[in-house]
Design an enzyme around this catalytic site. Structure first.
Site: not given
Length: 321
Positions: A90, A194
């Protein structure tokens, strides 16, 4: 010995005082922290002495964790150990941009500050949370997520998938898991990352990358594996921008990333940053891998004593050739 990969941790691994040892003892780390402090004043004190709650806030987490992650890479490189491949989980992918040569370190830090702001705003508009579900069948989990209006987002390793979504839906989903006696772990993050709830943040980041003259994305010097594709970044700038911005609202294919790295010849993984979460994922995914973590001087000394520098490794390979 095969190739070495640097891995950079993501949100949830942060804690007050992370990277303090490296900041105080490694010149390259200390110098870059000074550059970052000039860009975002107050980051160092926040990182070293901030509260858990303060560091959990996305707009603070990402800049602070970026520095903790890159501190490991800078310390390793100062000791003569360099990666053959790079991947970041991430926000760790932004650190990867700097270490792989796609952006300068200062550009990458400016970018992570912008990214954090966009994601913080999205998180405030839709309150959300994330949990790591342990041991549930993948297809069954995906089916249950669909029914509960939550999203399977991070495919970490065999037997662990992170689920993300709006707070109310997540509360109901957790109750279902409890009734089914399925184990899960709450993640220390400040939003439903996400997922489609991050669409506006992804679009804002894309506009920032395309419109601003602050970033000069170039083809990486070494393979940087993208969360979205589990494959190395493309060489075209527009494609790089698409992958980097879409990552915010796309699943993290971490298990596939580790498998693809191993198939490319990587057999040594060094997690840079606080905690050992990514090291655990490697252990469960890549059999026989050599796994290290760097977060302080003692871990740096262990790595250098066991691996040696890149030059020493190359000399050994030539001796046995």
């Amino acid at each position: 010995m095969g190739k070495i990969a640097f891995l950079f941790s993501g949100q949830g691994s942060q804690y007050p005082g992370m990277a303090k040892d490296l900041y105080e003892n490694v010149k390259e780390v200390h110098d870059f922290f000074g550059v970052a402090e000039a860009i975002r004043p107050g980051t160092i004190i926040q990182m070293l002495k901030g509260t858990d709650e303060e560091l959990k806030k996305t707009e603070n987490t990402q800049p602070c964790l970026f520095l903790a992650d890159i501190a490991g890479a800078l310390a390793l490189e100062s000791a003569g150990i360099y990666p053959d491949a790079v991947a970041g989980f991430s926000l760790g992918e932004v650190v990867g941009l700097a270490v792989s040569g796609a952006l300068t370190k200062s550009e990458a830090f400016k970018l992570v500050c912008k990214r954090a702001g966009f994601m913080q705003k999205a998180s405030e508009e839709v309150k959300g949370s994330m949990i790591a579900v342990i041991g549930m069948d993948k297809e069954e989990l995906i089916s249950q997520c669909r029914k509960s209006k939550v999203y399977p987002v991070n495919f970490n390793c065999p037997g662990q998938i992170v689920v993300s979504g709006e707070e109310g839906n997540m509360d109901k989903f957790k109750e279902k898991l409890k009734k089914s006696e399925v184990r899960f772990i709450e993640l220390s993050v400040g939003g439903s990352f996400h997922t489609p709830y991050m669409k506006e943040a992804a679009e804002s980041l894309k506009e920032e990358l395309k419109a601003s003259g602050n970033y000069k994305l170039t083809a990486t010097d070494k393979p940087l594996y993208a969360n979205k594709t589990a494959s190395p970044y493309p060489k075209e700038t527009d494609e790089m921008i698409d992958i980097l911005s879409d990552q915010i609202q796309s699943s993290v294919r971490w298990e596939d990333t580790l498998i693809n790295m191993a198939e490319s010849g990587v057999d040594t993984f060094i997690e840079c940053g606080p905690g050992r979460t990514l090291s655990g994922f490697v252990k469960r995914t890549v059999k026989g891998a050599k796994i290290y973590n760097i977060s302080d001087l003692s871990s740096l000394e262990k790595i250098t004593s066991e691996l040696g520098t890149n030059e020493e490794l190359q000399a050994k390979e030539q001796t046995y050739a």
